[in-house]
Write an enzyme that holds these catalytic residues in place. Structure first.
Site, PDB file in Angstrom:
ATOM      1  N   ASP A  10       0.878  -1.172   0.000  1.00 30.93           N
ATOM      2  CA  ASP A  10       0.000   0.000   0.000  1.00 30.93           C
ATOM      3  C   ASP A  10       0.915   1.223   0.000  1.00 30.93           C
ATOM      4  O   ASP A  10       2.145   1.095   0.149  1.00 30.93           O
ATOM      5  CB  ASP A  10      -0.881   0.007   1.257  1.00 30.93           C
ATOM      6  CG  ASP A  10      -1.751   1.253   1.357  1.00 30.93           C
ATOM      7  OD1 ASP A  10      -2.378   1.623   0.343  1.00 30.93           O
ATOM      8  OD2 ASP A  10      -1.796   1.891   2.430  1.00 30.93           O
ATOM      9  N   SER A  11       0.311   2.402  -0.117  1.00 24.65           N
ATOM     10  CA  SER A  11       1.108   3.625  -0.063  1.00 24.65           C
ATOM     11  C   SER A  11       1.619   3.910   1.347  1.00 24.65           C
ATOM     12  O   SER A  11       2.522   4.729   1.506  1.00 24.65           O
ATOM     13  CB  SER A  11       0.262   4.801  -0.541  1.00 24.65           C
ATOM     14  OG  SER A  11      -0.875   4.916   0.284  1.00 24.65           O
ATOM     15  N   CYS A  73      -4.383  -1.486  -1.718  1.00 24.44           N
ATOM     16  CA  CYS A  73      -4.504  -0.041  -1.941  1.00 24.44           C
ATOM     17  C   CYS A  73      -5.605   0.147  -2.975  1.00 24.44           C
ATOM     18  O   CYS A  73      -5.495  -0.359  -4.106  1.00 24.44           O
ATOM     19  CB  CYS A  73      -3.178   0.504  -2.476  1.00 24.44           C
ATOM     20  SG  CYS A  73      -3.256   2.216  -3.020  1.00 24.44           S
ATOM     21  N   GLU A 152      -2.624   8.655   8.512  1.00 25.12           N
ATOM     22  CA  GLU A 152      -1.158   8.537   8.580  1.00 25.12           C
ATOM     23  C   GLU A 152      -0.600   9.271   9.803  1.00 25.12           C
ATOM     24  O   GLU A 152       0.482   8.965  10.270  1.00 25.12           O
ATOM     25  CB  GLU A 152      -0.505   9.082   7.295  1.00 25.12           C
ATOM     26  CG  GLU A 152      -0.743   8.209   6.062  1.00 25.12           C
ATOM     27  CD  GLU A 152       0.073   6.907   6.069  1.00 25.12           C
ATOM     28  OE1 GLU A 152       1.224   6.899   6.500  1.00 25.12           O
ATOM     29  OE2 GLU A 152      -0.487   5.864   5.642  1.00 25.12           O
ATOM     30  N   CYS A 184     -10.984   2.770   0.244  1.00 24.38           N
ATOM     31  CA  CYS A 184      -9.555   3.032   0.465  1.00 24.38           C
ATOM     32  C   CYS A 184      -9.178   2.247   1.710  1.00 24.38           C
ATOM     33  O   CYS A 184      -9.910   2.278   2.710  1.00 24.38           O
ATOM     34  CB  CYS A 184      -9.342   4.527   0.682  1.00 24.38           C
ATOM     35  SG  CYS A 184      -7.690   4.963   1.314  1.00 24.38           S
ATOM     36  N   HIS A 186      -7.104   2.744   3.916  1.00 28.33           N
ATOM     37  CA  HIS A 186      -6.861   3.537   5.130  1.00 28.33           C
ATOM     38  C   HIS A 186      -8.156   3.712   5.937  1.00 28.33           C
ATOM     39  O   HIS A 186      -8.112   3.935   7.138  1.00 28.33           O
ATOM     40  CB  HIS A 186      -6.343   4.934   4.770  1.00 28.33           C
ATOM     41  CG  HIS A 186      -4.878   5.005   4.461  1.00 28.33           C
ATOM     42  ND1 HIS A 186      -4.330   4.452   3.331  1.00 28.33           N
ATOM     43  CD2 HIS A 186      -3.839   5.574   5.143  1.00 28.33           C
ATOM     44  CE1 HIS A 186      -3.011   4.697   3.320  1.00 28.33           C
ATOM     45  NE2 HIS A 186      -2.704   5.370   4.417  1.00 28.33           N
TER      46      HIS A 186
HETATM   47  N1  DGL Z   1      -4.709   3.175   1.052  1.00 29.54           N
HETATM   48  C1  DGL Z   1      -4.729   3.605  -0.291  1.00 29.54           C
HETATM   49  C2  DGL Z   1      -6.015   3.364  -0.968  1.00 29.54           C
HETATM   50  O1  DGL Z   1      -6.618   2.381  -0.620  1.00 29.54           O
HETATM   51  C3  DGL Z   1      -3.971   4.797  -0.683  1.00 29.54           C
HETATM   52  C4  DGL Z   1      -4.260   6.084  -0.074  1.00 29.54           C
HETATM   53  C5  DGL Z   1      -3.364   7.121  -0.650  1.00 29.54           C
HETATM   54  O2  DGL Z   1      -2.169   6.902  -0.679  1.00 29.54           O
HETATM   55  O3  DGL Z   1      -3.862   8.160  -1.104  1.00 29.54           O
HETATM   56  O4  DGL Z   1      -6.437   4.060  -1.841  1.00 29.54           O
END
Ligand code: DGL
Length: 269
Positions: A10-11, A73, A152, A184, A186
């Site tokens: 993931d990011s 992600c 984050e 997402c 996150h």
């Molecule tokens: N967790 C990621 C997603 O599911 C990336 C969030 C990001 O880096 O903007 O989209």
């Protein structure tokens, strides 16, 4: 029997929501995780940049000879995976298909909300897949760019997060959706705040949890790591500061990851 690891990326921290579920569903698997903390967020970048980052992340995980790669992600799964899935000689799964499958089964009134990064919402991938199941489904999309920085930085449950959630979710709630895809990875870290705002009648779909269920079916019985301690089975790599990832990651995974996280230079891949 295949003792190779599952590669997950993931990011940043968000993909740990999928890792946690994979650990629960498949406790004997070994996992190599990469969080691209030096280049987060992906969701506000152009498609070309997301493609470049996604290719590099896959090339890095492939150096471990993993048996499957999970793109934990939503942004890379929707804006890059459809274009690159045939470039690599190994199975790569994203989070979109499993989340859509769960959402179309959960909804009773055929009104589904989708929240994600700008990159995910712009790709239209969720809407495309939901209406392919049933053209009568109504999909209400909303990009929520501020959720990723909140996560984050550890703002999981606080007043500022509640205010921003109300701003982002107002129209989707007013539309009367009975199912909301957290598009997402996150966002499950904000599940409490999002769930309180949406109310009990709305089912939240956690894309990481859904991809873990999918993997369980796909890899059933395909491992042999049961007796090894965490430090041998789970390894984490990041492209920026190790200590903040260890701190937030340990809280979130509810297991100590200190000493298991290494920093790498992702630009080399
Ligand atoms: N967790 C990621 C997603 O599911 C990336 C969030 C990001 O880096 O903007 O989209």
């Amino acid at each position: 029997m295949n003792n190779k690891s599952i590669g997950v990326f993931d990011s940043g921290l968000g993909g740990l929501t999928a890792v946690k579920e994979i650990m629960n569903e498949l406790p004997n698997e070994s996992i190599i995780y990469f969080g691209d903390t030096g280049r987060v967020p992906y969701g506000t970048r152009s498609r070309d940049t997301i493609l470049k980052y996604t290719r590099g992340d896959i090339r890095f995980l492939k150096t471990f000879d993993v048996k499957i790669i999970v793109i934990a992600c939503g942004t890379a799964s929707s804006a890059a995976l459809p274009m690159i899935k045939d470039e690599f000689d190994m199975p790569i799964v994203g989070v979109i298909d499993a989340a859509v499958y769960a959402a179309v089964r959960a909804t009773k009134n055929k009104k589904i909300g989708v929240i994600g990064t700008p990159g995910t919402i712009k790709s239209g991938e969720y809407e495309k897949q939901i209406t392919a199941y049933d053209p009568e489904m109504r999909v209400y999309n909303r990009a929520c760019p501020m959720f990723v920085p909140l996560v984050e930085n550890g703002y999981f449950d606080c007043e500022v997060t509640r205010l921003i959630a109300a701003e982002y979710l107002e129209e989707i709630r007013a539309a009367g959706v009975d199912t909301l895809i957290l598009g997402c990875t996150h966002y499950p870290l904000l599940e409490k705040v999002i769930g309180e705002y949406m109310g009990d009648g709305v089912t939240l779909i956690n894309s990481g949890a859904e991809v873990a269920k999918y993997l369980k079916k796909k890899l059933h019985g395909d491992t042999a790591h049961s007796a090894s301690p965490d430090a041998d089975r789970y390894r984490y790599y990041v492209s920026d500061d190790v200590s903040s990832f260890e701190e937030l990651g340990s809280i979130f995974l509810e297991r100590e990851i200190n000493g298991q996280v290494s920093k790498i230079d992702i630009e080399k891949y």
